[in-house]
Every structure is written in structure tokens, then in C-alpha cells.
Design an enzyme around this catalytic site. Structure first.
Site, PDB file in Angstrom:
ATOM      1  N   LYS A   1       0.751   7.552   8.404  1.00 37.98           N
ATOM      2  CA  LYS A   1       0.369   8.817   9.051  1.00 37.98           C
ATOM      3  C   LYS A   1      -0.403   8.471  10.313  1.00 37.98           C
ATOM      4  O   LYS A   1      -1.629   8.513  10.325  1.00 37.98           O
ATOM      5  CB  LYS A   1      -0.562   9.599   8.105  1.00 37.98           C
ATOM      6  CG  LYS A   1       0.095  10.650   7.261  1.00 37.98           C
ATOM      7  CD  LYS A   1      -0.980  11.619   6.780  1.00 37.98           C
ATOM      8  CE  LYS A   1      -1.020  11.653   5.281  1.00 37.98           C
ATOM      9  NZ  LYS A   1      -2.074  12.553   4.764  1.00 37.98           N
TER      10      LYS A   1
ATOM     11  N   ASP B   1      -3.579   5.861   6.224  1.00 34.03           N
ATOM     12  CA  ASP B   1      -4.068   7.140   6.713  1.00 34.03           C
ATOM     13  C   ASP B   1      -5.059   6.854   7.853  1.00 34.03           C
ATOM     14  O   ASP B   1      -4.627   6.601   8.974  1.00 34.03           O
ATOM     15  CB  ASP B   1      -4.708   7.858   5.516  1.00 34.03           C
ATOM     16  CG  ASP B   1      -5.088   9.286   5.778  1.00 34.03           C
ATOM     17  OD1 ASP B   1      -4.328   9.995   6.460  1.00 34.03           O
ATOM     18  OD2 ASP B   1      -6.152   9.722   5.301  1.00 34.03           O
TER      19      ASP B   1
ATOM     20  N   ARG C   1       1.329  11.301  -9.736  1.00 33.02           N
ATOM     21  CA  ARG C   1       1.746   9.946  -9.370  1.00 33.02           C
ATOM     22  C   ARG C   1       3.136   9.625  -9.909  1.00 33.02           C
ATOM     23  O   ARG C   1       3.860   8.799  -9.369  1.00 33.02           O
ATOM     24  CB  ARG C   1       0.766   8.911  -9.943  1.00 33.02           C
ATOM     25  CG  ARG C   1      -0.612   8.929  -9.320  1.00 33.02           C
ATOM     26  CD  ARG C   1      -1.373   7.682  -9.758  1.00 33.02           C
ATOM     27  NE  ARG C   1      -2.804   7.783  -9.594  1.00 33.02           N
ATOM     28  CZ  ARG C   1      -3.472   7.498  -8.478  1.00 33.02           C
ATOM     29  NH1 ARG C   1      -2.811   7.120  -7.404  1.00 33.02           N
ATOM     30  NH2 ARG C   1      -4.772   7.590  -8.416  1.00 33.02           N
TER      31      ARG C   1
ATOM     32  N   GLU D   1       0.845  -1.196   0.000  1.00 36.97           N
ATOM     33  CA  GLU D   1       0.000   0.000   0.000  1.00 36.97           C
ATOM     34  C   GLU D   1       0.884   1.252   0.000  1.00 36.97           C
ATOM     35  O   GLU D   1       1.991   1.233   0.548  1.00 36.97           O
ATOM     36  CB  GLU D   1      -0.913  -0.056   1.240  1.00 36.97           C
ATOM     37  CG  GLU D   1      -1.825   1.119   1.472  1.00 36.97           C
ATOM     38  CD  GLU D   1      -2.878   1.375   0.397  1.00 36.97           C
ATOM     39  OE1 GLU D   1      -2.500   1.433  -0.787  1.00 36.97           O
ATOM     40  OE2 GLU D   1      -4.051   1.550   0.747  1.00 36.97           O
ATOM     41  N   ASP D   2       0.377   2.321  -0.615  1.00 36.19           N
ATOM     42  CA  ASP D   2       1.152   3.563  -0.641  1.00 36.19           C
ATOM     43  C   ASP D   2       1.216   4.222   0.736  1.00 36.19           C
ATOM     44  O   ASP D   2       2.279   4.596   1.211  1.00 36.19           O
ATOM     45  CB  ASP D   2       0.592   4.539  -1.703  1.00 36.19           C
ATOM     46  CG  ASP D   2      -0.918   4.753  -1.604  1.00 36.19           C
ATOM     47  OD1 ASP D   2      -1.555   4.245  -0.657  1.00 36.19           O
ATOM     48  OD2 ASP D   2      -1.466   5.446  -2.491  1.00 36.19           O
TER      49      ASP D   2
ATOM     50  N   PHE E   1      -0.745  16.409   3.572  1.00 36.30           N
ATOM     51  CA  PHE E   1      -1.143  15.741   2.337  1.00 36.30           C
ATOM     52  C   PHE E   1       0.049  15.703   1.382  1.00 36.30           C
ATOM     53  O   PHE E   1       0.611  16.738   1.034  1.00 36.30           O
ATOM     54  CB  PHE E   1      -2.327  16.456   1.674  1.00 36.30           C
ATOM     55  CG  PHE E   1      -2.904  15.682   0.528  1.00 36.30           C
ATOM     56  CD1 PHE E   1      -3.804  14.648   0.746  1.00 36.30           C
ATOM     57  CD2 PHE E   1      -2.524  15.968  -0.783  1.00 36.30           C
ATOM     58  CE1 PHE E   1      -4.324  13.913  -0.317  1.00 36.30           C
ATOM     59  CE2 PHE E   1      -3.044  15.240  -1.858  1.00 36.30           C
ATOM     60  CZ  PHE E   1      -3.946  14.214  -1.615  1.00 36.30           C
TER      61      PHE E   1
HETATM   62  P1  5GP Z   1      -7.266   5.156   4.538  1.00 31.98           P
HETATM   63  O1  5GP Z   1      -8.341   4.160   4.330  1.00 31.98           O
HETATM   64  O2  5GP Z   1      -6.085   4.665   5.312  1.00 31.98           O
HETATM   65  O3  5GP Z   1      -7.792   6.451   5.098  1.00 31.98           O
HETATM   66  O4  5GP Z   1      -6.891   5.554   3.074  1.00 31.98           O
HETATM   67  C1  5GP Z   1      -5.691   5.381   2.495  1.00 31.98           C
HETATM   68  C2  5GP Z   1      -5.765   5.971   1.109  1.00 31.98           C
HETATM   69  O5  5GP Z   1      -6.046   7.377   1.157  1.00 31.98           O
HETATM   70  C3  5GP Z   1      -4.414   5.863   0.452  1.00 31.98           C
HETATM   71  O6  5GP Z   1      -4.289   4.644  -0.233  1.00 31.98           O
HETATM   72  C4  5GP Z   1      -4.387   7.072  -0.443  1.00 31.98           C
HETATM   73  O7  5GP Z   1      -4.972   6.752  -1.686  1.00 31.98           O
HETATM   74  C5  5GP Z   1      -5.250   8.094   0.262  1.00 31.98           C
HETATM   75  N1  5GP Z   1      -4.405   9.053   1.012  1.00 31.98           N
HETATM   76  C6  5GP Z   1      -4.266   9.146   2.340  1.00 31.98           C
HETATM   77  N2  5GP Z   1      -3.390  10.115   2.687  1.00 31.98           N
HETATM   78  C7  5GP Z   1      -2.951  10.642   1.525  1.00 31.98           C
HETATM   79  C8  5GP Z   1      -1.994  11.681   1.204  1.00 31.98           C
HETATM   80  O8  5GP Z   1      -1.345  12.322   2.044  1.00 31.98           O
HETATM   81  N3  5GP Z   1      -1.801  11.923  -0.114  1.00 31.98           N
HETATM   82  C9  5GP Z   1      -2.468  11.264  -1.101  1.00 31.98           C
HETATM   83  N4  5GP Z   1      -2.187  11.620  -2.345  1.00 31.98           N
HETATM   84  N5  5GP Z   1      -3.366  10.281  -0.836  1.00 31.98           N
HETATM   85  C10 5GP Z   1      -3.589   9.972   0.461  1.00 31.98           C
END
Ligand code: 5GP
Length: 183
Positions: A135, A107, A169, A103-104, A156
Site C-alpha cells: 500500500k 503499509d 485470516r 510479509e502479508d 483496509f
Molecule cells: P506497517 O509497519 O507497514 O505499518 O505494518 C504492517 C502491518 O500492519 C501488517 O503486517 C498488517 O498486520 C497490518 N496492516 C496494514 N494494513 C493492513 C490492512 O489493510 N489490513 C489488515 N488486516 N492489516 C493491515
């Protein structure tokens, strides 16, 4: 002259070199864990954000792995519930397999919690997570990646797979956009 994407970056948070070095370390740690258990994992990239990270990471595995991709999105309007919908499923079966989700960024943690559940529901033997970024300040559900590239502040970020409105990207580093980009 037409604008280039790096013009929109306010500052670089993690350089290409830093990411490359960390990917080598992560691959070595991950590989050791699987090797100790004599396991060939399926490494599953979450589209689209994980693509550059996945490509960098898997270069450093010296033992056999299988790779696949999955694309999920949150059900509209149910953010607080956290369910996910599969937009593109894997080609390989994960039944009885050891899955490593790539996963990238983690969050809120909602996506990974649901995806992890999904793999166990499909009969995966074991599900681990590697995330390039974490994060922790933003977390709303109790989930931890097993391997983390970098812990970052609540900002962000874009680049290295991460987008803003589907752009940035392809930046080879992680950066923060200039405030006027959001205006
Ligand atoms: P979660 O379900 O953990 O809230 O969501 C994770 C997804 O939210 C990540 O895979 C990504 O696509 C998006 N996301 C969360 N934080 C960031 C950020 O700082 N930058 C970007 N570009 N996408 C984020």
C-alpha cells in the site's frame, strides 16, 4: 443458522486464483535470483499474517530452502519511533545467512524497516523482502519490498492471513469488509 465469515465481505479485491497465479510468478522470480547466486535462503514468515501466503509461495520453489517464523509487535506507544519487540524468535540462526522475509502487507513500512535492521544486527549476510500486498500511499518510511504480489489502494483489507480483530485470516481471498462490521 450461524453466520459465516464471507457474509461480512463487501467485495473481493483479489481472488484465490489471482493470488495463486501471482505466487507462482513470484516464486519463479525469487528462485531465479537465488539460483543465479547459488544460494539456499532461509525463508522467514512473519506471524501470523504471512502464513497462507508463505504456504502457497514455498510450494513453487524447486530448489532447497529452509523455513522459519518470527513474531514481532510494535512497542506500545512508540509507533512513531517504530521499534519492534520479538514475541517469538526464529529457531534457526540467521548469522551469515541469506534471509527472505515473507510479509502479508507493507503499509507504513515501519515494521519491515525494524525487522530488516534486526536481521542485519543478528549477522545476516543479506535480507530481502517479499510482500503479498503493498500500500504505497500509506508509506511513512523509505522501504521497498524486493518482491511484491499486488499493489493495492489505501483500503483496509482482510483475508489470506490478514485479520480484523484476529478474525478473517482464514478467508481464501483478499476482501474488503462491509462498513457495518466496524460499527
Ligand atoms: P506497517 O509497519 O507497514 O505499518 O505494518 C504492517 C502491518 O500492519 C501488517 O503486517 C498488517 O498486520 C497490518 N496492516 C496494514 N494494513 C493492513 C490492512 O489493510 N489490513 C489488515 N488486516 N492489516 C493491515
Amino acid at each position: 443458522m450461524s453466520k459465516i465469515i464471507s457474509d461480512d465481505i463487501d467485495h473481493v479485491l483479489l481472488s484465490e486464483e489471482q493470488i495463486e497465479t501471482r505466487c507462482k510468478e513470484l516464486a519463479a522470480a525469487i528462485e531465479k535470483d537465488y539460483e543465479d547466486r547459488h544460494i539456499t535462503p532461509i525463508v522467514v514468515g512473519m506471524l501470523k499474517g504471512s502464513v497462507p501466503f508463505m504456504a502457497e509461495l514455498i510450494k513453487y520453489f524447486r530448489h532447497p530452502i529452509e523455513i522459519d517464523f518470527i513474531s514481532v509487535s510494535s512497542y506500545q506507544g512508540t509507533e512513531s519511533v517504530g521499534d519492534v519487540k520479538i514475541d517469538k524468535d526464529m529457531d534457526l540462526s540467521s548469522k551469515g545467512k541469506n534471509v527472505l522475509i515473507v510479509e502479508d502487507i507493507v503499509d507504513t513500512g515501519r515494521t519491515l524497516r525494524e525487522v530488516k535492521k534486526l536481521f542485519y544486527n543478528k549477522g545476516a549476510e543479506d535480507v530481502k523482502i517479499v510482500a503479498l500486498l503493498d500500500k504505497p500511499e500509506r508509506r511513512v518510511v523509505d522501504i521497498q519490498a524486493d518482491y511484491i504480489g499486488f499493489t493495492i489502494p489505501n483500503e483496509f483489507v482482510v483475508g489470506y492471513g490478514l485479520d480484523y480483530n484476529q478474525r478473517y485470516r482464514n478467508l481464501p481471498y483478499i476482501g474488503v469488509l462491509k462498513p457495518e462490521v466496524y460499527a
